[in-house]
Write a protein that holds these residues in place. Sequence first.
Motif, PDB file in Angstrom:
ATOM      1  N   GLY A  40      63.105  42.131   8.844  1.00  0.00           N
ATOM      2  CA  GLY A  40      64.292  42.944   9.089  1.00  0.00           C
ATOM      3  C   GLY A  40      64.575  43.961   8.001  1.00  0.00           C
ATOM      4  O   GLY A  40      65.509  44.757   8.094  1.00  0.00           O
ATOM      5  N   LYS A  43      60.293  47.387   7.172  1.00  0.00           N
ATOM      6  CA  LYS A  43      58.882  47.669   6.889  1.00  0.00           C
ATOM      7  C   LYS A  43      58.179  48.347   8.074  1.00  0.00           C
ATOM      8  O   LYS A  43      57.506  49.357   7.908  1.00  0.00           O
ATOM      9  N   THR A  45      59.587  49.843  10.523  1.00  0.00           N
ATOM     10  CA  THR A  45      60.268  51.114  10.776  1.00  0.00           C
ATOM     11  C   THR A  45      59.650  52.219   9.928  1.00  0.00           C
ATOM     12  O   THR A  45      59.387  53.325  10.416  1.00  0.00           O
TER      13      THR A  45
END
Length: 229
Positions: A40, A43, A45
């Motif tokens: 979350g 990474k 992204t």
Amino acid sequence: QGVVRFEDVHFAYDSKRPILKGLDFEIAPGGTLAVVGPSGAGKSTLARLLFRFYDVTGGRILIDGQDIAKVTQNSLRGAIGIVPQDTVLFNDTIGYNIGYGRDGATQAQIESAARGASIHHFIESLPEGYDAKVGERGLKLSGGEKQRVAIARTLLKDPPILILDEATSALDSHTEADIQRTLKAVERGRTTIVIAHRLSTIVDADEILVLEAGHITERGTHRQLLAAG
Ligand code: ADP
Ligand code: ADP
């Protein structure tokens, strides 16, 4: 060729929740950058922005000094290869899965392309028989074999920039180490971004970024990060 530079990169999928909050880093041509951090953190992204699945909402990303927002999608995607964690193969032959877009490559075509891309060592590690069907009614491949096919598919484009997004994380550590070994040779000369959750797979990275909640909280070599505790 293959210098990747993030300049104060910000990103949000929706305006209420920023995901990446000002990332600055540069990877030298042929260098390896590793990105680690909790699930979350942003990474994947980061990888999607480089491939322009999404556009940055602030700052810019440069490849060889060129803002990728101004580069055509085609030339950008020719320059970058991504290997994701979960690969879905087509219910077709291994040759088709490796060479799709080439109408299902023959063994000779794959071998010739592999020599061109200097990945013949990697190709040798594939399961036998390019004309064997995979999936439900065909060959049952292990997770490691499926990932090798996926990696071969990406590498045959001979991308100067390679993103391995937890490409071997779902595999047992023995299979992972095995694939990592064969990957070492194909990473040479390519700018590589490795997204990882196991630190053992990124010992050789030129720089490691620790990403937490969209910020880089630590950076350095493996040794430096260990020394910093
Ligand atoms: P990591 O790869 O570090 O696990 P991701 O980049 O996958 O992190 O996700 C970062 C944050 O963005 C997470 O909170 C996740 O829920 C959110 N996110 C990821 N993809 C999308 C999406 N397509 N739309 C909205 N939010 C997303
Ligand atoms: P799902 O359970 O959603 O079908 P899978 O990952 O099991 O997801 O399968 C997705 C596709 O990947 C299948 O349609 C098949 O083509 C391929 N596939 C799945 N498992 C294997 C395997 N062991 N060997 C080769 N191909 C496979």
